[in-house]
Design an enzyme around this catalytic site. Structure first.
Site, PDB file in Angstrom:
ATOM      1  N   GLY A   1      33.979  42.169  41.957  1.00 22.09           N
ATOM      2  CA  GLY A   1      34.472  42.468  40.245  1.00 22.09           C
ATOM      3  C   GLY A   1      33.099  42.966  39.554  1.00 22.09           C
ATOM      4  CG  ASN A   2      32.650  44.443  36.142  1.00 25.16           C
ATOM      5  OD1 ASN A   2      32.299  43.506  35.350  1.00 25.16           O
ATOM      6  ND2 ASN A   2      32.884  44.826  36.010  1.00 25.16           N
TER       7      ASN A   2
END
Ligand code: C5P
Length: 410
Positions: free
Chosen positions: A218-219
Site C-alpha cells: 500500500g502507500n
C-alpha cells in the site's frame, strides 16, 4: 480565479450569526478577516453563543452593536429584524451547531438568529462545528442534505481534534478557509452552484495490492485531497462519483461513493462511473501488484533467508481514461506526488499521458502532502501554470475547482 478575496468581499454586507458552541471564539477571527477584506459585518448571537463569548468582543471587532435578542426594543428601533434580514447580502452562520442546523432545516423561528435566517433572501452559508457523533448522526446528515438542496452552502467541518479531546469530523473550519470559501461562493453564480449539470468522477486514497490473505502493498495516501475536491464539487452543484481506496474518511454530503481496494478494482469502478465531463485522479494508485495472491499466509520460511516477490504493472487508469474513448470527458486532471524535481516530472506526465491539467505536490516534506491536512501544489496545463501556496486541503480544493472551471471554459 485571479480575483482576490478583498475584491469580492469589499463593501459586502455580511450578517454573521454565531451559534452556541465552544468554537464561537473562532468566529471573532472570522469577523476580523471579513473586516480586513473590506466587508461590513453585523453580528447576531444566539443565547448559547453569549455564554461562550461576550457580545462586547464581537462589537469591538465588527464596529457595530451586536444583536442578541428579538425582544430588544432599542435595537429593534434602530433596525428591525426584518430590516436587518433585508440589509444582509450574505448570511454566514459560524459556528453552526447541530441544534441550529435542525432549526434551520425545519423552518423554526423562535429566536433572533433563526428568524433572521428565515426572513432573509440573501444566500446562507453555514460552518458547522460539533461533536463527531452529532455530525455523523443521521438526523444531522438529513438536515444538512435538506439545507443543501435549498442552496445553503456548507463550509466544513474539518476532521481533527475536537474540544472534548476526541478526534473526528466536527471541527469548525479555520477562519481563513471560511472567509475564502465565502468569497469563492460569492464570486460564482447561483449561490456557488457553478458546477450544476456537470458530472465529475474523482478517485482518492491509496490502493492496496494483496500479497496473501493478511498482507498487502500500500502507500501513505490519506485520501483527504480527493475527498475535499469531491466535497467542494458537490457543494457547487456537480454530480460527483467518488471512487475511494481504503481510507478512514466520511463520505462528503451529496457525493456518491464507491469503495475499492486494488488498482484493478479502481479501474473497473472508474469506467463503470463513465460517462462524465471531468475526471480528477487524485488516487495514489499502486504501480505494481503481486503477480498472484497467495491463497494462504506466506510463511516466514517460504523463501529461506529472503523472499523474492514477483510484481506486475497495474493498469494506468489515468492514461487509459485520457484516451477518452466512450467517456464523454471534456477535462482530465491528474495528480503527481513527487519527492524531487516536481515541475519536470509533472510536465512530462502531462504530455505523456495526454492530460488537460496536472497538479503536482512535493511529498516527503513535513506538514504537507500525504497524511497531512495541508498541502502546497503547482498546476500545469499545456499553455500555463499556477502555484497554490500552502493552505488547508479544503481551501485548496475550492481554488482547484475554480481552475478546473476556468480550464473547462477555455
Ligand atoms: O505516473 P504517476 O503514477 O506518478 O501518475 C500519477 C497520476 O496517475 C495520478 O493522477 C494517479 O491517480 C494516476 N495513476 C493511475 N493509475 C496508475 C498509476 C497512476 O490512474 N496505475
Amino acid at each position: 480565479m485571479s480575483t482576490s478575496i478583498a475584491d469580492i468581499l469589499n463593501g459586502k454586507r455580511v450578517l454573521l450569526c454565531v451559534g452556541g458552541g465552544i468554537a464561537a471564539y473562532k468566529a471573532l477571527e472570522v469577523v476580523r478577516r471579513l473586516r480586513a477584506a473590506g466587508a461590513e459585518v453585523q453580528v447576531a448571537m444566539t443565547a448559547g453563543a453569549q455564554r461562550f463569548v461576550a457580545p462586547l468582543s464581537f462589537q469591538a471587532l465588527s464596529g457595530r452593536t451586536v444583536r442578541t435578542s428579538l425582544w430588544d426594543e432599542s435595537a429593534e428601533a434602530a433596525m428591525g429584524h426584518i430590516e436587518l434580514a433585508r440589509w444582509a447580502q450574505q448570511v454566514l452562520i459560524a459556528p453552526a451547531t447541530a441544534d441550529l442546523l435542525a432549526k434551520l432545516a425545519h423552518g423554526f423561528a423562535g429566536d433572533l438568529v433563526t428568524t433572521l435566517c428565515l426572513a432573509t433572501t440573501a444566500p446562507i452559508a453555514v460552518a458547522p462545528a460539533m461533536n463527531h457523533c452529532m455530525w455523523r448522526h443521521p438526523a444531522t446528515r438529513a438536515n444538512i442534505a435538506l439545507l443543501q438542496q435549498r442552496g445553503v452552502r456548507v463550509i466544513g467541518p474539518e476532521d481533527g481534534l475536537l474540544a472534548e479531546g476526541e478526534s473526528g469530523p466536527g471541527r469548525l473550519s479555520e477562519p481563513e478557509s471560511i472567509v475564502a470559501a465565502l468569497a469563492s461562493g460569492s464570486a460564482t453564480h447561483g449561490g456557488g452552484r457553478d458546477l450544476a449539470g456537470v458530472r465529475m468522477v474523482v478517485t482518492a486514497g491509496p490502493t492496496y495490492e494483496d500479497l496473501d490473505p493478511v498482507r498487502y502493498l500500500g502507500n501513505r495516501s490519506s485520501g483527504k485531497m480527493g475527498f475535499a475536491i469531491a466535497a467542494s464539487a458537490a457543494r457547487r452543484g456537480a454530480e460527483v462519483a467518488l471512487i475511494a481506496g481504503p481510507v478512514h474518511l466520511d463520505t462528503p454530503v451529496g457525493v456518491q461513493r464507491m469503495n475499492v481496494r486494488s488498482a484493478r478494482q479502481m479501474r473497473e469502478a472508474v469506467f463503470a462511473a463513465m460517462p462524465a465531463d471531468i475526471y480528477v485522479g487524485t488516487a495514489a494508485v499502486a504501480d505494481f501488484a503481486p503477480l498472484a495472491i497467495a491463497p494462504q499466509k506466506i510463511k516466514k520460511t517460504a523463501g529461506g533467508e529472503g523472499l523474492k516477490l514477483e510484481l506486475v504493472r497495474t493498469p494506468d487508469i489515468l492514461a487509459e481514461v485520457a484516451k477518452r474513448e466512450d467517456t464523454g470527458l471534456k477535462l482530465v486532471v491528474g495528480f503527481a506526488a513527487e519527492t524531487d524535481d516536481v515541475a519536470r516530472y509533472a510536465k512530462q506526465k502531462l504530455a505523456d499521458k495526454h492530460l488537460d491539467l496536472i497538479v503536482a505536490n512535493r511529498v516527503g516534506v513535513p506538514g504537507c502532502g500525504f497524511e497531512s491536512d495541508n498541502n502546497a501544489m503547482i498546476a500545469f496545463w499545456p499553455e500555463g501554470e499556477k502555484a497554490f501556496s500552502e493552505a488547508p486541503k479544503a481551501r485548496l480544493a475550492e481554488e482547484l475547482i475554480d481552475l478546473i472551471l476556468e480550464r473547462l471554459q477555455a
